[in-house]
Design a protein around this motif. Structure first.
Motif, PDB file in Angstrom:
ATOM      1  N   PRO A 157      52.019  94.413  35.666  1.00  0.00           N
ATOM      2  CA  PRO A 157      53.241  95.103  35.233  1.00  0.00           C
ATOM      3  C   PRO A 157      54.472  94.376  35.758  1.00  0.00           C
ATOM      4  O   PRO A 157      54.427  93.692  36.789  1.00  0.00           O
ATOM      5  N   ALA A 158      55.577  94.529  35.050  1.00  0.00           N
ATOM      6  CA  ALA A 158      56.800  93.794  35.389  1.00  0.00           C
ATOM      7  C   ALA A 158      57.230  94.016  36.829  1.00  0.00           C
ATOM      8  O   ALA A 158      57.692  93.090  37.495  1.00  0.00           O
ATOM      9  N   ARG A 159      57.072  95.221  37.331  1.00  0.00           N
ATOM     10  CA  ARG A 159      57.568  95.519  38.682  1.00  0.00           C
ATOM     11  C   ARG A 159      56.764  94.808  39.771  1.00  0.00           C
ATOM     12  O   ARG A 159      57.204  94.738  40.929  1.00  0.00           O
ATOM     13  N   PHE A 160      55.581  94.284  39.422  1.00  0.00           N
ATOM     14  CA  PHE A 160      54.756  93.590  40.408  1.00  0.00           C
ATOM     15  C   PHE A 160      54.768  92.068  40.221  1.00  0.00           C
ATOM     16  O   PHE A 160      54.025  91.364  40.912  1.00  0.00           O
ATOM     17  N   VAL A 161      55.590  91.573  39.314  1.00  0.00           N
ATOM     18  CA  VAL A 161      55.578  90.144  39.014  1.00  0.00           C
ATOM     19  C   VAL A 161      55.955  89.314  40.239  1.00  0.00           C
ATOM     20  O   VAL A 161      55.306  88.303  40.557  1.00  0.00           O
ATOM     21  N   VAL A 162      57.008  89.705  40.956  1.00  0.00           N
ATOM     22  CA  VAL A 162      57.448  88.918  42.108  1.00  0.00           C
ATOM     23  C   VAL A 162      56.363  88.836  43.173  1.00  0.00           C
ATOM     24  O   VAL A 162      56.055  87.754  43.685  1.00  0.00           O
ATOM     25  N   SER A 163      55.757  89.959  43.515  1.00  0.00           N
ATOM     26  CA  SER A 163      54.721  89.939  44.548  1.00  0.00           C
ATOM     27  C   SER A 163      53.515  89.115  44.103  1.00  0.00           C
ATOM     28  O   SER A 163      52.894  88.417  44.917  1.00  0.00           O
ATOM     29  N   ARG A 164      53.200  89.149  42.793  1.00  0.00           N
ATOM     30  CA  ARG A 164      52.072  88.353  42.303  1.00  0.00           C
ATOM     31  C   ARG A 164      52.405  86.870  42.334  1.00  0.00           C
ATOM     32  O   ARG A 164      51.556  86.036  42.695  1.00  0.00           O
ATOM     33  N   LEU A 165      53.636  86.507  41.987  1.00  0.00           N
ATOM     34  CA  LEU A 165      54.048  85.106  42.071  1.00  0.00           C
ATOM     35  C   LEU A 165      53.971  84.606  43.510  1.00  0.00           C
ATOM     36  O   LEU A 165      53.543  83.479  43.765  1.00  0.00           O
ATOM     37  N   GLU A 166      54.393  85.450  44.445  1.00  0.00           N
ATOM     38  CA  GLU A 166      54.330  85.064  45.851  1.00  0.00           C
ATOM     39  C   GLU A 166      52.883  84.839  46.287  1.00  0.00           C
ATOM     40  O   GLU A 166      52.577  83.888  47.014  1.00  0.00           O
ATOM     41  N   SER A 167      51.987  85.699  45.828  1.00  0.00           N
ATOM     42  CA  SER A 167      50.569  85.544  46.180  1.00  0.00           C
ATOM     43  C   SER A 167      49.997  84.266  45.593  1.00  0.00           C
ATOM     44  O   SER A 167      49.273  83.525  46.267  1.00  0.00           O
ATOM     45  N   GLU A 168      50.320  84.002  44.323  1.00  0.00           N
ATOM     46  CA  GLU A 168      49.827  82.777  43.684  1.00  0.00           C
ATOM     47  C   GLU A 168      50.386  81.540  44.391  1.00  0.00           C
ATOM     48  O   GLU A 168      49.677  80.550  44.599  1.00  0.00           O
ATOM     49  N   GLN A 169      51.671  81.593  44.752  1.00  0.00           N
ATOM     50  CA  GLN A 169      52.279  80.464  45.459  1.00  0.00           C
ATOM     51  C   GLN A 169      51.611  80.237  46.809  1.00  0.00           C
ATOM     52  O   GLN A 169      51.301  79.097  47.181  1.00  0.00           O
ATOM     53  N   ALA A 170      51.400  81.319  47.557  1.00  0.00           N
ATOM     54  CA  ALA A 170      50.799  81.189  48.879  1.00  0.00           C
ATOM     55  C   ALA A 170      49.407  80.569  48.797  1.00  0.00           C
ATOM     56  O   ALA A 170      49.066  79.660  49.567  1.00  0.00           O
ATOM     57  N   LEU A 171      48.588  81.027  47.863  1.00  0.00           N
ATOM     58  CA  LEU A 171      47.247  80.471  47.707  1.00  0.00           C
ATOM     59  C   LEU A 171      47.308  79.022  47.232  1.00  0.00           C
ATOM     60  O   LEU A 171      46.521  78.168  47.664  1.00  0.00           O
ATOM     61  N   ASP A 172      48.255  78.737  46.354  1.00  0.00           N
ATOM     62  CA  ASP A 172      48.436  77.379  45.850  1.00  0.00           C
ATOM     63  C   ASP A 172      48.815  76.435  46.988  1.00  0.00           C
ATOM     64  O   ASP A 172      48.297  75.320  47.103  1.00  0.00           O
ATOM     65  N   VAL A 173      49.727  76.896  47.842  1.00  0.00           N
ATOM     66  CA  VAL A 173      50.155  76.082  48.980  1.00  0.00           C
ATOM     67  C   VAL A 173      48.987  75.807  49.924  1.00  0.00           C
ATOM     68  O   VAL A 173      48.798  74.678  50.384  1.00  0.00           O
TER      69      VAL A 173
END
Length: 373
Positions: A157-173
């Protein structure tokens, strides 16, 4: 009328149509593609940002297809993924230019000045220049569109996009860090492992550097000063050689020429491993830090520093409490401070937890001010 003049007028007419109609799109002509999970868009993108659209203009015929649009954005957050070809990291508040198609049938991004977007930008095939942003690659207005409809992903959902992007970035890093981080027992490592004080150089002596960790190996250099080495300060105006590997008492060091060679145990002085350099020093996180602080080494939901990626600083003062290794990866337990202790005020912990010692590029992300305040 000449063919060249007709072509010029046709080009100008096409350009006028783009200027007049790039914001108007017929739903029947909209791009049709199968929606995918947010993680798929993230991992297929070369760059992922949240940014506000500040300018739209047609791409000139000299720059590319006359039907393309050039879009100027202002970053409202530090990037979640940065294009590897960029020489400098993008920062919050900085402007960046992408291109899209003016036609929704070609998956062009719907444009609205002042609108904030989540953008999954991709390099254009065989073309140098701005990255492309298209609706079929997941780019869209962030949170709520101008029409008021939610910009959900199929799984987020749109309201969780930022937190999901942060999670994807953290795992990617973490994946990138693991791929570039040195292993203490790897004799081929070319990444920073610690510092070596070659005391012979402080007393007019000479250090022999060999091609392999063997007394019979070829001699590749004789160093009589620190100028012949890549160094960092281990203390106030005390240079030490950068070490990238160790084996059987030998140290692999980097010469000023960029070459790597080995120093024999009898010629080596005091060894300062990276994990012992930081505690009890005036330390900081540098530009190689990814912006995350983890509750445990590589585990739990990390917190993203709201100050990371701002344009006003590239160093963040910290207290380093301890170091540990997890599956070969080096981590530091830290407090991120609100202020630099050297600048007065009352520094207080803003974030506490663990950070990987290295950045995604393999460079040390945690360091210290060797000369103090």
């Amino acid at each position: 009328m000449s063919a060249r003049l007709l072509a010029r007028r046709a080009s100008r007419f096409s350009l006028g149509l783009v200027l007049a109609g790039f914001l108007a799109t017929s739903p029947a002509d909209a791009c049709r593609c199968i929606p995918r999970p947010l993680a798929d868009y993230f991992h297929d993108a070369d760059e992922v940002v949240i940014a506000r659209l500040v300018d739209v203009r047609p791409v000139s015929p000299e720059e590319g297809d006359v039907l393309d649009l050039s879009l100027d954005f202002e970053l409202v957050e530090a990037p979640y993924r940065t294009w590897i070809a960029r020489k400098e990291p993008l920062r919050r508040g900085e402007r960046v230019t992408y291109v899209t198609s003016s036609s929704s049938a070609s998956c062009g991004l719907e444009t609205g000045l002042g609108t904030t977007y989540v953008l999954f930008a991709r390099a254009q095939d065989l073309v140098a220049g701005p990255l492309g942003v298209y609706s079929c690659d997941g780019s869209r207005p962030a949170f709520v569109s101008d029409a008021g409809s939610s910009q959900d992903f199929v799984d987020v959902p749109a309201r969780f996009v930022v937190s999901r992007l942060e999670s994807e970035q953290a795992l990617d890093v973490l994946r990138q860090v693991a791929a570039r981080e040195p292993r203490p027992d790897d004799p081929t490592s070319e990444t920073f492992l610690g510092l070596l004080d070659l005391k012979a150089l402080a007393h007019g002596g000479v250090v022999v550097v060999r091609a392999a960790p063997d007394a019979a190996a070829e001699e590749i250099a004789r160093i009589d000063s620190h100028d012949g080495l890549v160094t960092r300060e281990v203390d106030y105006e005390v240079p030490a050689a950068v070490v990238t590997a160790r084996t059987n008492g030998w140290f692999r060091i980097r010469l000023a020429s960029g070459d790597l060679g080995w120093v024999a145990p009898p010629e080596a002085g005091t060894w300062f491993p990276y994990d012992e350099l930081l505690p009890r020093r005036l330390a900081y996180l540098n530009r190689h830090w990814d912006g995350f602080v983890w509750p445990d080494p590589g585990a739990g939901l990390p917190a993203r520093s709201p100050r990371h990626g701002s344009t006003d600083r590239a160093e963040y003062a910290i207290d380093v409490h301890e170091a540990t290794r997890l599956a070969g990866s080096l981590w530091f337990r830290i407090d991120v401070l609100s202020e630099n202790p050297c600048e007065g005020g009352d520094p207080r912990p803003e974030l506490s937890g663990w950070v990987p010692a290295y950045g995604a590029d393999g460079e040390p992300a945690v360091w210290y001010w060797s000369r103090g305040c």
